[in-house]
Enzyme design. Sequence first.
Site, PDB file in Angstrom:
ATOM      1  N   ASP A 140      38.482  43.371  44.510  1.00 39.96           N
ATOM      2  CA  ASP A 140      37.673  42.961  43.349  1.00 39.96           C
ATOM      3  C   ASP A 140      38.102  43.767  42.117  1.00 39.96           C
ATOM      4  OD1 ASP A 140      35.789  41.706  41.825  1.00 39.96           O
ATOM      5  OD2 ASP A 140      34.052  42.704  42.721  1.00 39.96           O
TER       6      ASP A 140
ATOM      7  N   HIS B 140      35.428  39.458  39.962  1.00 40.46           N
ATOM      8  CA  HIS B 140      34.335  38.477  39.972  1.00 40.46           C
ATOM      9  C   HIS B 140      33.751  38.250  38.579  1.00 40.46           C
ATOM     10  CE1 HIS B 140      31.586  42.049  40.376  1.00 40.46           C
ATOM     11  NE2 HIS B 140      30.770  41.276  39.684  1.00 40.46           N
TER      12      HIS B 140
ATOM     13  N   SER C 137      28.255  45.104  36.565  1.00 38.41           N
ATOM     14  CA  SER C 137      29.467  44.663  37.248  1.00 38.41           C
ATOM     15  C   SER C 137      30.693  44.855  36.367  1.00 38.41           C
ATOM     16  CB  SER C 137      29.355  43.189  37.637  1.00 38.41           C
ATOM     17  OG  SER C 137      28.448  43.020  38.694  1.00 38.41           O
TER      18      SER C 137
END
Length: 355
Positions: free
Chosen positions: A201, A141, A302
């Site tokens: 992911d 992402h 992230s």
Amino acid sequence: MFLYNLVICVVLFACGVANAKECADCVSLRSCQGAVNLAIERKDDASKRLFKSAFCGYANGEPKVCCSDFQESDEVLSHPNLPLLPSDCGDIDGSRIVGGRVAKLYEFPWMTLISYNTRDGLQFQCGGSVINSKYILTAAHCVVPTKRIAGVRIGEFDVTSRVDCQGDQFKPICESNLQDILVEKIITHPEYQGEPPVQYDIALMRLQTPIDFSFKNAAPVCLPVPRSLRYTPLAGRNGTVAGWGATEKGTDSNVLLKVDIPIKTGEACRRFYNKNSLPGVDRTDKSICAGEYKKDSCSGDSGGPMMIEEDYEGSFRLVQYGIVSYGPRQCGSTFPGVYTDVTKFVKWILDNIEP
């Protein structure tokens, strides 16, 4: 019979007083042909560690092992690209302070910041980890096509300072080296799904020029390559997450922070994130849940690593088991964060890296 007794002696020596682990395929040694073959063929330290990690008890004086730890065909250990992952990785800074909020200057030299071209200029919005001189491991992402990636930075500690210093004010330790490198190629997992439920992911970034590992603030993290690490149970252990993400004050941190977080069981993870799944569908089977109230990764973290200190080929190293993926809207809530389980993707990583 003599050969089998010899195998038993090798395994008993390897297991010693090891704690018995739990698994679904705990069987007597003689029932696991892969374990028997390994004990006959190899008696090195790596195989002894594997037996120790796979030990799950005794039956009639005979050791029992988790047979899945001895799969005859191991596509990771026999992979032609395995030499591309350095064995000199995950070095632990002996002066580190466990449980501290601010990381030590050289504690996590594999931490990477990803910079993006935005309306407000260059901004760091995701992290990643160095796995060799040409590749960064991150979350998918963070690198989807809508993201305008400018490059990656290796060696950062305080984003507001060109020279970073720590220690005694009269004899501080300072570091000024930074490596800003352009990205040559982005590889996202083909099954990545960004909309809830998030799946697969994980992504790789190939750099245009190699990272210079001659600097103390640039080094690769270890991946769970040894079979004993890929099959080790993580529930109940603590992992460490580092990053510059949003803090409990609601703003990004200028300096690299770290937090130790408890890893949840697979069942607990399913209870939190599988509530709306179809019967028989487990959307967390390739994920790790970790964290507790006031201890969590957050948005700007992230793509960064979740690490555990492990015995890696005879020395203690930091091994990356997770990639910060997603979590509750309110970081540090009673819901744990979700991390891509790197053990499930080691072969995919090897399939997609090149010299």
